[in-house]
Design a protein around this motif. Structure first.
Motif, short mmCIF file in Angstrom:
data_model
loop_
_atom_site.label_atom_id
_atom_site.label_comp_id
_atom_site.label_asym_id
_atom_site.label_seq_id
_atom_site.Cartn_x
_atom_site.Cartn_y
_atom_site.Cartn_z
N ASP A 132 -21.74 68.32 58.89
CA ASP A 132 -22.83 68.16 59.86
C ASP A 132 -22.37 67.29 61.03
O ASP A 132 -22.67 67.59 62.20
N GLU A 133 -21.64 66.23 60.74
CA GLU A 133 -21.11 65.36 61.82
C GLU A 133 -20.12 66.12 62.68
O GLU A 133 -20.12 65.99 63.92
N GLN A 134 -19.27 66.92 62.05
CA GLN A 134 -18.31 67.74 62.80
C GLN A 134 -19.04 68.70 63.75
O GLN A 134 -18.65 68.88 64.91
N PHE A 135 -20.12 69.30 63.25
CA PHE A 135 -20.89 70.25 64.04
C PHE A 135 -21.52 69.56 65.25
O PHE A 135 -21.44 70.04 66.39
N ALA A 136 -22.15 68.40 65.02
CA ALA A 136 -22.78 67.66 66.11
C ALA A 136 -21.76 67.27 67.17
O ALA A 136 -21.99 67.42 68.38
N ASN A 137 -20.61 66.77 66.72
CA ASN A 137 -19.57 66.35 67.67
C ASN A 137 -18.99 67.53 68.43
O ASN A 137 -18.68 67.42 69.63
N ALA A 138 -18.84 68.66 67.75
CA ALA A 138 -18.29 69.84 68.42
C ALA A 138 -19.21 70.31 69.55
O ALA A 138 -18.74 70.62 70.65
N GLU A 168 -10.96 66.91 70.51
CA GLU A 168 -9.72 66.70 69.76
C GLU A 168 -9.99 65.93 68.47
O GLU A 168 -9.32 66.16 67.45
N GLU A 169 -10.97 65.04 68.49
CA GLU A 169 -11.34 64.32 67.27
C GLU A 169 -11.88 65.28 66.22
O GLU A 169 -11.60 65.14 65.03
N VAL A 170 -12.67 66.26 66.66
CA VAL A 170 -13.21 67.25 65.73
C VAL A 170 -12.08 68.08 65.13
O VAL A 170 -12.05 68.32 63.91
N VAL A 171 -11.13 68.50 65.96
CA VAL A 171 -10.00 69.28 65.47
C VAL A 171 -9.21 68.48 64.44
O VAL A 171 -8.87 68.99 63.36
N ALA A 172 -8.96 67.22 64.75
CA ALA A 172 -8.22 66.37 63.81
C ALA A 172 -9.00 66.12 62.53
O ALA A 172 -8.43 66.02 61.44
N GLU A 175 -16.56 74.54 53.95
CA GLU A 175 -15.22 74.47 54.55
C GLU A 175 -15.11 75.46 55.71
O GLU A 175 -14.51 75.14 56.75
N ARG A 176 -15.71 76.64 55.56
CA ARG A 176 -15.68 77.63 56.64
C ARG A 176 -16.46 77.13 57.85
O ARG A 176 -16.06 77.36 59.00
N ILE A 177 -17.57 76.46 57.62
CA ILE A 177 -18.32 75.87 58.74
C ILE A 177 -17.45 74.84 59.46
O ILE A 177 -17.43 74.78 60.70
N GLY A 178 -16.73 74.05 58.69
CA GLY A 178 -15.80 73.10 59.30
C GLY A 178 -14.78 73.79 60.17
O GLY A 178 -14.45 73.31 61.27
N ASP A 179 -14.26 74.93 59.71
CA ASP A 179 -13.31 75.69 60.52
C ASP A 179 -13.94 76.15 61.83
O ASP A 179 -13.30 76.10 62.90
N LEU A 218 -14.95 75.81 67.68
CA LEU A 218 -15.86 75.50 68.78
C LEU A 218 -15.23 74.47 69.71
O LEU A 218 -15.26 74.60 70.94
N SER A 219 -14.67 73.43 69.12
CA SER A 219 -14.11 72.32 69.91
C SER A 219 -12.92 72.76 70.76
O SER A 219 -12.69 72.23 71.84
N ARG A 220 -12.19 73.73 70.26
CA ARG A 220 -11.03 74.19 71.01
C ARG A 220 -11.41 74.90 72.31
O ARG A 220 -10.55 75.14 73.16
N ASN A 221 -12.68 75.25 72.45
CA ASN A 221 -13.14 75.87 73.69
C ASN A 221 -13.57 74.85 74.74
O ASN A 221 -13.81 75.22 75.89
N ALA A 222 -13.67 73.58 74.35
CA ALA A 222 -14.24 72.56 75.25
C ALA A 222 -13.46 72.43 76.55
O ALA A 222 -14.05 72.31 77.63
N ARG A 223 -12.14 72.45 76.45
CA ARG A 223 -11.34 72.22 77.67
C ARG A 223 -11.51 73.33 78.70
O ARG A 223 -11.27 73.13 79.89
#
Length: 245
Positions: free
Chosen positions: A26-32, A45-49, A93-97, A102-107
């Motif tokens: 859930d935290e990963q999702f919010a941050n993404a 990048e924090e989400v990816v890591a 785990e799939r949601i985490g992926d 999602l985060s990789r699209n931010a840039r």
């Protein structure tokens, strides 16, 4: 020989691990989503890591399931709990992926901060995260009714995805000057739709745990014309894609 008290302790530990997984995802999702909406590449990048920690927790939960199965040979409700834990562990785990993706699209959205906000994507994200959090509460409370509400919400997310997809495709066809950004938004929309699907899967697993009723592919169970599975060919046991074992 392990006793009932020992099994209860092992199951309680498993439930705690799954709750930790739910909170972390859930935290990963919010941050993404914050990274996307704010164009925050560092947060992305924090989400990816952070996906490595989700993967590590997945392995730990699987190991706990294997331990319970080996030591206690659970049956009835306990066995359903174990089956459910394996399934929802994979869904989390799939949601985490998808959060990582999602985060990789931010840039790519940094130069078009208003484009995402003009779509239905923020609403999709809110609804998908609501599904995720309600699924977590349904699990913690063994609440089949909350789980069923999560399942029903998935249709709303699917409609939003269809609307968003059609809108973005139309923008590309009209020669929008930010067509590359739009392509990444299509990826975001699909990831959100998949997150809601996994939240629905989690809810279905909770219903199975509480009621013993499998909600998957319900149409097949009621369809008299549904194809029958072929009988198991026991002579093929041990074969794998033509390789010798």
């Amino acid at each position: 020989m392990p006793n009932r008290s020992s099994l209860d302790q092992e199951l309680a530990s498993l439930r705690g691990l799954i709750a930790d997984m739910a909170n972390r995802v859930d935290e990963q999702f919010a941050n993404a989503m914050n990274a996307l909406l704010q164009g925050d590449v560092d947060l992305a990048e924090e989400v990816v890591a952070g996906d490595d920690a989700v993967d590590a927790l997945e392995l730990r939960i699987d190991e706990q399931c294997e331990r319970i199965l080996a030591l206690h040979s659970p049956v009835a409700v306990d066995l359903r709990m174990l089956i459910m834990a394996v399934k929802i562990n994979t869904d989390f785990e799939r949601i985490g992926d998808h959060c990582r993706n999602l985060s990789r699209n931010a840039r790519y959205l940094v130069d078009a901060p208003g484009l995402l906000a003009d779509t239905r994507l923020p609403k999709m994200a809110d609804m998908s995260r609501t599904m995720l959090r309600e699924a977590e509460m349904a699990f913690l409370e063994n609440d089949r009714l909350k789980a069923r509400k999560v399942i029903a919400r998935d249709l709303q997310v699917n409609r939003l995805h269809e609307e968003t997809f059609a809108t973005l495709v139309e923008m590309c066809e009209d020669g929008h000057e930010q067509s590359e950004v739009i392509a990444h938004l299509l990826t975001v929309s699909k990831a959100l739709e998949r997150i809601s699907d996994h939240a629905k899967n989690i809810a279905q697993s909770i219903v199975f745990m509480v009621e013993g009723q499998d909600l998957r592919h319900r149409g097949l169970k009621d369809d008299p014309d549904a194809p029958d599975l072929p009988p198991l060919d026991e002579s093929a046991a041990g074969e794998s894609f033509g390789e010798e074992v």
